[in-house]
Design an enzyme around this catalytic site. Structure first.
Site, mmCIF file in Angstrom:
data_model
loop_
_atom_site.group_PDB
_atom_site.id
_atom_site.type_symbol
_atom_site.label_atom_id
_atom_site.label_comp_id
_atom_site.label_asym_id
_atom_site.label_seq_id
_atom_site.Cartn_x
_atom_site.Cartn_y
_atom_site.Cartn_z
ATOM 1 N N GLN A 162 0.824 -1.229 0.000
ATOM 2 C CA GLN A 162 0.000 0.000 0.000
ATOM 3 C C GLN A 162 0.846 1.262 0.000
ATOM 4 O O GLN A 162 0.416 2.309 -0.474
ATOM 5 C CB GLN A 162 -0.983 -0.039 1.155
ATOM 6 N N HIS A 196 1.489 3.271 -3.321
ATOM 7 C CA HIS A 196 0.506 4.152 -3.959
ATOM 8 C C HIS A 196 1.070 5.528 -4.271
ATOM 9 O O HIS A 196 0.718 6.153 -5.259
ATOM 10 C CB HIS A 196 -0.736 4.287 -3.086
ATOM 11 N N GLU A 233 -7.970 4.428 6.216
ATOM 12 C CA GLU A 233 -8.797 4.042 5.068
ATOM 13 C C GLU A 233 -8.919 2.534 5.013
ATOM 14 O O GLU A 233 -9.993 1.969 4.879
ATOM 15 C CB GLU A 233 -8.138 4.578 3.784
ATOM 16 N N HIS A 234 -7.759 1.861 5.096
ATOM 17 C CA HIS A 234 -7.733 0.386 5.117
ATOM 18 C C HIS A 234 -7.223 -0.044 6.487
ATOM 19 O O HIS A 234 -6.188 0.443 6.926
ATOM 20 C CB HIS A 234 -6.748 -0.168 4.092
ATOM 21 N N ASP A 273 -9.047 -4.070 -2.969
ATOM 22 C CA ASP A 273 -8.701 -3.067 -3.985
ATOM 23 C C ASP A 273 -9.181 -3.489 -5.363
ATOM 24 O O ASP A 273 -9.648 -2.669 -6.143
ATOM 25 C CB ASP A 273 -7.178 -2.900 -4.073
ATOM 26 N N HIS A 278 -46.224 30.433 10.040
ATOM 27 C CA HIS A 278 -46.357 28.963 10.065
ATOM 28 C C HIS A 278 -47.658 28.577 10.755
ATOM 29 O O HIS A 278 -48.398 27.719 10.301
ATOM 30 C CB HIS A 278 -45.183 28.346 10.840
HETATM 31 N N1 LIG Z 1 -8.965 6.706 -1.405
HETATM 32 C C1 LIG Z 1 -9.153 5.762 -2.267
HETATM 33 O O1 LIG Z 1 -10.135 5.036 -2.211
HETATM 34 C C2 LIG Z 1 -8.168 5.576 -3.357
HETATM 35 C C3 LIG Z 1 -7.130 6.453 -3.471
HETATM 36 N N2 LIG Z 1 -6.272 6.336 -4.507
HETATM 37 C C4 LIG Z 1 -5.255 7.377 -4.595
HETATM 38 O O2 LIG Z 1 -5.474 8.087 -5.807
HETATM 39 C C5 LIG Z 1 -4.259 8.732 -6.127
HETATM 40 C C6 LIG Z 1 -4.017 8.591 -7.586
HETATM 41 O O3 LIG Z 1 -3.088 9.633 -7.858
HETATM 42 P P1 LIG Z 1 -2.424 9.800 -9.275
HETATM 43 O O4 LIG Z 1 -1.740 8.558 -9.631
HETATM 44 O O5 LIG Z 1 -1.643 11.070 -9.203
HETATM 45 O O6 LIG Z 1 -3.591 9.942 -10.318
HETATM 46 P P2 LIG Z 1 -4.769 11.009 -10.453
HETATM 47 O O7 LIG Z 1 -5.539 10.575 -11.650
HETATM 48 O O8 LIG Z 1 -5.482 11.187 -9.165
HETATM 49 O O9 LIG Z 1 -4.031 12.393 -10.768
HETATM 50 C C7 LIG Z 1 -3.373 12.573 -11.972
HETATM 51 C C8 LIG Z 1 -3.804 13.931 -12.481
HETATM 52 O O10 LIG Z 1 -3.331 14.916 -11.594
HETATM 53 C C9 LIG Z 1 -3.069 16.088 -12.335
HETATM 54 N N3 LIG Z 1 -1.906 16.753 -11.730
HETATM 55 C C10 LIG Z 1 -0.689 16.218 -11.543
HETATM 56 N N4 LIG Z 1 0.122 17.125 -10.964
HETATM 57 C C11 LIG Z 1 -0.605 18.250 -10.773
HETATM 58 C C12 LIG Z 1 -0.338 19.533 -10.221
HETATM 59 N N5 LIG Z 1 0.844 19.834 -9.719
HETATM 60 N N6 LIG Z 1 -1.348 20.433 -10.209
HETATM 61 C C13 LIG Z 1 -2.571 20.124 -10.703
HETATM 62 N N7 LIG Z 1 -2.884 18.936 -11.237
HETATM 63 C C14 LIG Z 1 -1.914 18.012 -11.268
HETATM 64 C C15 LIG Z 1 -2.795 15.667 -13.772
HETATM 65 O O11 LIG Z 1 -3.566 16.457 -14.649
HETATM 66 C C16 LIG Z 1 -3.230 14.225 -13.850
HETATM 67 O O12 LIG Z 1 -4.249 14.012 -14.821
HETATM 68 C C17 LIG Z 1 -3.170 8.098 -5.273
HETATM 69 O O13 LIG Z 1 -2.838 8.993 -4.234
HETATM 70 C C18 LIG Z 1 -3.861 6.869 -4.702
HETATM 71 O O14 LIG Z 1 -3.366 6.544 -3.434
HETATM 72 C C19 LIG Z 1 -6.378 5.389 -5.481
HETATM 73 C C20 LIG Z 1 -7.408 4.482 -5.399
HETATM 74 C C21 LIG Z 1 -8.360 4.488 -4.324
HETATM 75 O O1 LIG Z 2 -8.423 2.050 -2.006
HETATM 76 C C1 LIG Z 2 -7.313 2.534 -2.258
HETATM 77 O O2 LIG Z 2 -6.873 3.549 -1.756
HETATM 78 C C2 LIG Z 2 -6.417 1.780 -3.176
HETATM 79 O O3 LIG Z 2 -5.729 0.855 -2.357
HETATM 80 C C3 LIG Z 2 -7.188 1.069 -4.264
HETATM 81 S S1 LIG Z 2 -6.157 0.565 -5.545
HETATM 82 O O4 LIG Z 2 -5.044 -0.171 -4.982
HETATM 83 O O5 LIG Z 2 -5.689 1.767 -6.197
HETATM 84 O O6 LIG Z 2 -6.963 -0.265 -6.447
HETATM 85 ZN ZN LIG Z 3 -4.263 -0.261 -3.035
#
Ligand SMILES: NC(=O)C1=CN([C@@H]2O[C@H](COP(=O)(O)OP(=O)(O)OC[C@H]3O[C@@H](n4cnc5c(N)ncnc54)[C@H](O)[C@@H]3O)[C@@H](O)[C@H]2O)C=CC1
Ligand SMILES: O=C(O)[C@@H](O)CS(=O)(=O)O
Ligand SMILES: [Zn+2]
Length: 435
Positions: free
Chosen positions: A249, A252, A319-320, A353, A412
């Site tokens: 994890q 990420h 979260e997890h 996940d 009212h």
């Molecule tokens: N809480 C949850 O349930 C889950 C959380 N996550 C989290 O989602 C996140 C995914 O993040 P990413 O891989 O970055 O993908 P993302 O799709 O969230 O972000 C990428 C986008 O961020 C924008 N970006 C990048 N740098 C920037 C800046 N400086 N200013 C403005 N925009 C900017 C870009 O336009 C790009 O399209 C991770 O932190 C992961 O841990 C993923 C799955 C589940």
């Molecule tokens: O729930 C999350 O934050 C992630 O662990 C989901 S995933 O691993 O990006 O599928």
């Molecule tokens: Zn994950």
């Protein structure tokens, strides 16, 4: 006894929230003012992408053809689990009514929102499973229109497996747009989309902040920012499994906190020794993320007993939450703040996940104190209705008139007066707030 920190985090996930807020506000303003063209400009700026934004049927077909058959099988298998779990959750809420008093009926209706905007991240990794978790629940909820947005890779567009999955799960429109610009396009109804009534899906700090800022103009599922995970482990836990799960994890992102909470110093020491070795064996991108996350955001906390472990975990509200300990029933009963709970070594966060059926869009950064994760319920408005016969509302009318006057709301009160006067012309009611 107080807890002992064997490893303390150097940073908190909220450390850089100030500049994130500023960046996101500026982008939202730019896109609200400039519409489609501005969203394209932001996509070009951040993602070096100048291709089509709305995917055509041909592009969707081409994406499906690019996904290996066995992977499509796995995605269909995972979709079936997530769909069936969402249907089971949907069955726990629904329409109901109660005869409050003879002739006075009150009821509840569960109504899906019309337009859902689903975000599947794609900056560091191709979050195929996020497309699964968001679009499937919107579909099961019965939303009228489902849009899915995911970041395009420069020159390539959205990862084909994300396109395949969003389409399989029921997306009506798929956009090659990530980050704030993707969220904005769905919220503002750009590129021919209906304005989303709700935005769902995880994302990085920029995506999470954009959803937070737009909340109110549009519904959101929750604050689902950088992934965080906590493992509770007692002397029965396997240090190798615990170490592998923490690293799994931490990959990420540089800002993905992980915690080990244990009562057994020996296990803590083994895990702390093993984690850096496991990180070193990861591919470059994963290793860079996990190294930074472990160095800057990880904590290892030694507790005196399971009660203290449970208190520490509920305070974090991860979260997890994974429990690798004896007496799992005790833990299921005792723990109260988490996005999703993984009981016993036989389950692991990665299963939830990707494929086990529960939703992986979960509250981060402590939001699990007040909310669970994405479910079909987030797309359903629970609204109420009432109707009555004249006699059924007689007692309500008297109470309403007097309570309203007690509060000083004469207007009212008169809504009740006028009905009592019309329905019971010969009767005198004492409708004053004083005896
Ligand atoms: N809480 C949850 O349930 C889950 C959380 N996550 C989290 O989602 C996140 C995914 O993040 P990413 O891989 O970055 O993908 P993302 O799709 O969230 O972000 C990428 C986008 O961020 C924008 N970006 C990048 N740098 C920037 C800046 N400086 N200013 C403005 N925009 C900017 C870009 O336009 C790009 O399209 C991770 O932190 C992961 O841990 C993923 C799955 C589940
Ligand atoms: O729930 C999350 O934050 C992630 O662990 C989901 S995933 O691993 O990006 O599928
Ligand atoms: Zn994950």
């Amino acid at each position: 006894m107080t807890v002992e920190y064997l490893k303390k985090a150097a940073r908190r996930s909220t450390d850089d929230s100030g500049d994130v807020r500023e960046t996101v506000k500026a982008i939202l303003d730019e896109i609200e003012k400039g519409g489609d063209a501005a969203a394209r400009a932001v996509a070009a700026r951040f993602d070096k992408y100048e291709g089509d934004i709305v995917l055509t049927d041909d592009a969707i077909e081409a994406a499906a053809a690019a996904v290996p058959e066995r992977l499509k099988d796995d995605i269909r298998y995972a979709h079936d689990n997530v769909r069936r779990f969402a249907e089971a959750q949907k069955a726990t809420i629904g329409d109901t009514q109660l005869e409050i008093a003879p002739g006075l009926i009150a009821g509840q209706k569960a109504i899906p929102v019309s337009a859902a905007g689903c975000y599947a991240p794609g900056g560091r990794y191709a979050h195929v499973a996020s497309a699964l978790m968001t679009v499937t629940t919107a579909k099961v909820a019965g939303c009228g229109h489902i849009a899915a947005c995911s970041p395009p890779r420069p020159g390539q567009g959205v990862h084909p497996a994300i396109v395949y999955t969003a389409h399989l799960c029921g997306a009506d429109r798929i956009l090659a747009l990530g980050g704030v610009q993707g969220v904005a396009a769905m919220a503002f109804g750009l590129f021919g989309l209906p304005k989303a009534d709700i935005l769902v899906g995880p994302g990085n700090q920029f995506v999470a902040e954009a959803k937070r800022m737009l909340f109110g103009r549009v519904g959101i599922d929750m604050f689902a920012g950088p992934t965080d995970s906590l493992i509770i482990a007692d002397e029965t836990a396997d240090p190798e499994i615990a170490a592998v799960d923490l690293v799994g994890q931490a990959e990420h992102g540089y800002n993905s906190p992980v915690w080990l909470v244990t009562t057994y110093r020996g296990l803590a020491e083994k895990v702390m020794a093993r984690v850096p070795q496991l990180i070193a064996e990861l591919p470059e991108l994963n290793r860079r993320n996990a190294e930074a996350a472990w160095r800057d955001y990880a904590e290892v906390i030694l507790c005196s007993d399971r009660h203290e472990m449970a208190r520490v975990s509920d305070d974090v509200a991860p979260e997890h939450l994974t429990v690798q300990a004896a007496d799992l029933d005790w833990w299921l009963d005792r723990l109260s703040c988490y996005g999703s709970l993984f009981l016993g070594e036989e389950t692991t966060v990665a299963y939830g996940d990707k494929a086990s059926g529960t939703n992986h869009v979960l509250p981060t950064s402590g939001a699990a104190r007040y909310t669970g994760g994405l479910s079909v319920h987030k797309f359903m408005k629970l609204v109420t209705w009432q109707r009555s016969t004249r006699d059924g509302a007689r007692r309500v009318a008297e109470a309403t008139a007097r309570i309203s006057r007690l509060e000083g709301m004469e207007g009212h009160a008169r809504s009740a007066d006028v009905r009592l006067a019309k329905y019971y012309p010969g009767e005198n009611f004492n409708l004053s707030a004083h005896d």
